[in-house]
Design an enzyme around this catalytic site. Sequence first.
Site, PDB file in Angstrom:
ATOM      1  N   LYS A 186      -6.257   8.096  11.400  1.00 42.21           N
ATOM      2  CA  LYS A 186      -4.926   8.684  11.616  1.00 42.21           C
ATOM      3  C   LYS A 186      -4.387   9.243  10.297  1.00 42.21           C
ATOM      4  O   LYS A 186      -3.941   8.505   9.429  1.00 42.21           O
ATOM      5  CB  LYS A 186      -3.942   7.656  12.164  1.00 42.21           C
ATOM      6  CG  LYS A 186      -2.746   8.351  12.791  1.00 42.21           C
ATOM      7  CD  LYS A 186      -1.438   7.635  12.625  1.00 42.21           C
ATOM      8  CE  LYS A 186      -0.846   7.679  11.267  1.00 42.21           C
ATOM      9  NZ  LYS A 186      -0.307   8.991  10.850  1.00 42.21           N
ATOM     10  N   GLU A 262      -4.430   0.177  -0.069  1.00 38.68           N
ATOM     11  CA  GLU A 262      -4.269   1.018  -1.268  1.00 38.68           C
ATOM     12  C   GLU A 262      -2.823   1.491  -1.264  1.00 38.68           C
ATOM     13  O   GLU A 262      -2.481   2.431  -0.550  1.00 38.68           O
ATOM     14  CB  GLU A 262      -5.236   2.212  -1.205  1.00 38.68           C
ATOM     15  CG  GLU A 262      -6.702   1.836  -1.177  1.00 38.68           C
ATOM     16  CD  GLU A 262      -7.214   1.371  -2.527  1.00 38.68           C
ATOM     17  OE1 GLU A 262      -6.490   1.511  -3.528  1.00 38.68           O
ATOM     18  OE2 GLU A 262      -8.341   0.863  -2.580  1.00 38.68           O
ATOM     19  N   CYS A 296      -0.315   8.188  -6.419  1.00 36.64           N
ATOM     20  CA  CYS A 296      -0.087   6.754  -6.650  1.00 36.64           C
ATOM     21  C   CYS A 296      -0.419   6.401  -8.093  1.00 36.64           C
ATOM     22  O   CYS A 296       0.098   5.445  -8.648  1.00 36.64           O
ATOM     23  CB  CYS A 296      -0.948   5.943  -5.695  1.00 36.64           C
ATOM     24  SG  CYS A 296      -2.681   6.434  -5.757  1.00 36.64           S
ATOM     25  N   GLU A 393       8.772   3.933  -7.599  1.00 29.99           N
ATOM     26  CA  GLU A 393       7.790   5.014  -7.695  1.00 29.99           C
ATOM     27  C   GLU A 393       8.534   6.351  -7.568  1.00 29.99           C
ATOM     28  O   GLU A 393       9.203   6.587  -6.559  1.00 29.99           O
ATOM     29  CB  GLU A 393       6.795   4.832  -6.545  1.00 29.99           C
ATOM     30  CG  GLU A 393       5.539   5.615  -6.669  1.00 29.99           C
ATOM     31  CD  GLU A 393       4.562   5.303  -5.518  1.00 29.99           C
ATOM     32  OE1 GLU A 393       5.013   4.942  -4.418  1.00 29.99           O
ATOM     33  OE2 GLU A 393       3.350   5.446  -5.748  1.00 29.99           O
TER      34      GLU A 393
HETATM   35  P1  NAP Z   1       3.577   6.131   4.063  1.00 29.26           P
HETATM   36  O1  NAP Z   1       4.892   6.592   4.498  1.00 29.26           O
HETATM   37  O2  NAP Z   1       3.378   4.679   3.828  1.00 29.26           O
HETATM   38  O3  NAP Z   1       2.532   6.693   5.130  1.00 29.26           O
HETATM   39  C1  NAP Z   1       1.149   6.531   4.970  1.00 29.26           C
HETATM   40  C2  NAP Z   1       0.480   6.634   6.320  1.00 29.26           C
HETATM   41  O4  NAP Z   1       0.911   5.562   7.137  1.00 29.26           O
HETATM   42  C3  NAP Z   1       0.812   7.911   7.068  1.00 29.26           C
HETATM   43  O5  NAP Z   1      -0.317   8.297   7.818  1.00 29.26           O
HETATM   44  C4  NAP Z   1       1.914   7.461   7.990  1.00 29.26           C
HETATM   45  O6  NAP Z   1       2.010   8.258   9.140  1.00 29.26           O
HETATM   46  C5  NAP Z   1       1.435   6.078   8.355  1.00 29.26           C
HETATM   47  N1  NAP Z   1       2.473   5.175   8.822  1.00 29.26           N
HETATM   48  C6  NAP Z   1       3.770   5.128   8.466  1.00 29.26           C
HETATM   49  N2  NAP Z   1       4.390   4.129   9.128  1.00 29.26           N
HETATM   50  C7  NAP Z   1       3.464   3.550   9.929  1.00 29.26           C
HETATM   51  C8  NAP Z   1       3.485   2.474  10.857  1.00 29.26           C
HETATM   52  N3  NAP Z   1       4.599   1.781  11.104  1.00 29.26           N
HETATM   53  N4  NAP Z   1       2.342   2.154  11.505  1.00 29.26           N
HETATM   54  C9  NAP Z   1       1.203   2.839  11.286  1.00 29.26           C
HETATM   55  N5  NAP Z   1       1.124   3.867  10.414  1.00 29.26           N
HETATM   56  C10 NAP Z   1       2.236   4.210   9.729  1.00 29.26           C
HETATM   57  O7  NAP Z   1       3.122   6.825   2.701  1.00 29.26           O
HETATM   58  P2  NAP Z   1       3.136   8.347   2.337  1.00 29.26           P
HETATM   59  O8  NAP Z   1       4.537   8.719   2.038  1.00 29.26           O
HETATM   60  O9  NAP Z   1       2.379   9.131   3.330  1.00 29.26           O
HETATM   61  O10 NAP Z   1       2.258   8.335   1.008  1.00 29.26           O
HETATM   62  C11 NAP Z   1       2.785   8.055  -0.224  1.00 29.26           C
HETATM   63  C12 NAP Z   1       2.489   6.621  -0.630  1.00 29.26           C
HETATM   64  O11 NAP Z   1       1.081   6.403  -0.615  1.00 29.26           O
HETATM   65  C13 NAP Z   1       2.924   6.339  -2.051  1.00 29.26           C
HETATM   66  O12 NAP Z   1       3.568   5.100  -2.113  1.00 29.26           O
HETATM   67  C14 NAP Z   1       1.612   6.314  -2.821  1.00 29.26           C
HETATM   68  O13 NAP Z   1       1.649   5.551  -3.990  1.00 29.26           O
HETATM   69  C15 NAP Z   1       0.685   5.747  -1.806  1.00 29.26           C
HETATM   70  N6  NAP Z   1      -0.709   6.077  -2.139  1.00 29.26           N
HETATM   71  C16 NAP Z   1      -1.511   5.073  -2.595  1.00 29.26           C
HETATM   72  C17 NAP Z   1      -2.817   5.363  -2.959  1.00 29.26           C
HETATM   73  C18 NAP Z   1      -3.721   4.281  -3.480  1.00 29.26           C
HETATM   74  O14 NAP Z   1      -4.929   4.497  -3.462  1.00 29.26           O
HETATM   75  N7  NAP Z   1      -3.228   3.156  -3.914  1.00 29.26           N
HETATM   76  C19 NAP Z   1      -3.304   6.661  -2.851  1.00 29.26           C
HETATM   77  C20 NAP Z   1      -2.449   7.662  -2.380  1.00 29.26           C
HETATM   78  C21 NAP Z   1      -1.143   7.337  -2.015  1.00 29.26           C
HETATM   79  P3  NAP Z   1       3.173   9.350   9.308  1.00 29.26           P
HETATM   80  O15 NAP Z   1       3.444   9.911   7.966  1.00 29.26           O
HETATM   81  O16 NAP Z   1       2.577  10.338  10.213  1.00 29.26           O
HETATM   82  O17 NAP Z   1       4.314   8.614   9.882  1.00 29.26           O
END
Ligand code: NAP
Length: 489
Positions: A186, A262, A296, A393
Amino acid sequence: MSTITASEEQRVVDAAPKQLYIGGEWRDGSHGTLSVEDPSTGESLCEVADASPEDAIAALDAAVAAGPEWAQHPPRERGEILRRAFEEIARRADELALLMTLEMGKPLKESKAEITYAAEFLRWFAEEAVRIDGRYAVAPNGQGRLLTMKQPVGPCLLITPWNFPLAMGTRKVGPAIAAGCTMVVKPAQQTPLSMLMLAKILEEAGLPGGVLNLVTSHSSGATMGPLIADPRLRKLSFTGSTEVGRKLMEQASDNLLRLSMELGGNAPFIVFDDADLDAAVQGALIAKMRNIGEACTAANRFYVSDRVAGEFAQRLAEKIGAMKVGRGTEDDVEVGPLIDASQRGKVSELVQDALGKGARALVGGTERDGAGYFFDPTVLTDVPDDANLLTEEIFGPVAPVRGFDDEDEAVAAANDTEYGLVAYVFTRDVKRALRVAERLETGMVGLNQGMVSNPAAPFGGIKQSGFGREGGREGIDEYLETKYVAVNL
Ligand code: NAP
């Protein structure tokens, strides 16, 4: 002046699949469609399928059905499929990069770099597929024998974020395919197109139907909930925010799912007074400005020795202030838009909070007027202890610089966060470099370099940046169980 024509843009958008991919078939979503936006204009690029919870369960059904055969599938053939997909991505890199820039906003050059990075995970795990082994040992009492074997964990759910639309996918899909797992993927709703293209490329590379299933949805919680609760699912690998990661861990506890998390970061970037300042400024540019600061691994806090802090901040401000901001498809653009209005609002709020508490903007500090979600590249000094951007962040092109007196103070400040993904250290003193690297509470350290990502290395965090490792020799273990057989001779 734009070098990409509107019809070229339209062609790559048209070429991307827009449906759900379930059991080897492309089908519509039961909830209609959702819009994918170009963050540089705020306009819709296209519509993709919007899955219902029932669609997600159908995807799991397909993954479960394909599981036994895939687990037995010859590892060499699993690797060959990945290898073919790697080659196809490399061949189509320009088209895939343009698609990525359109849905995510980063400059074309950076999208191209991500395509290469993403493809390399497939090549790496194509090679790892044939290196899955176990061991054989004589029991300490000399009587029996201890045999271990590694087996695929089973159906996995892979959830990815928008900031690296392809690489965060291949980093999971590659090892899962290599290990013999089937999966439901997803992607984030803002950037589904790159992953849809990956599904198509893997299909064309010969991946059997049902091994990889892909669902896109506008309400991820509601769609993924029943799937996570389904006892047939064995593993959840998530890349995204710490906040969502916590929720998913809670949901995953009912079935005690294997987890890889992650999550978010708050990377410190430490510059000692003996550092090569040119290299430190160059490293800072990469660590801060790569991916428009939406990584990240992005340097979130700069701690610079008081003896060089002023000069470092000034030089960084000159470089950052000279970066061309604009639509990622345009010539020489180095900084694209943020992903959406809410992300830009968050960055703006953090900057206003710091300025309101006494920080000074050497450059930038404001949103850009007009279409798209642009924010001026920013360097802040005199950042007070209580500024929120030191603990949160930022996820945008904003560099707060603070001074420090000695090594202990720098390390204490760097570790003063709930996150622990990566830290950067610049010094010419090898003893200090290793001493500080050992003391930093992070999963990764960049020594005299502003980037750590490498498909051959184990990427991952500690503390509230999560657990599990992606890439490197460790990456495939996330998708394997160890079985021990006690042999009575
Ligand atoms: P996010 O809001 O946590 O969303 C990540 C994914 O999870 C998206 O596909 C989102 O889908 C899905 N999601 C959200 N709520 C969910 C739920 N209740 N149940 C199931 N899936 C759910 O993060 P983002 O804003 O996309 O990405 C930014 C974050 O990712 C930052 O905090 C960054 O640091 C972190 N990141 C970490 C790494 C690492 O390797 N440590 C790498 C890259 C990014 P939808 O958006 O479609 O709702």
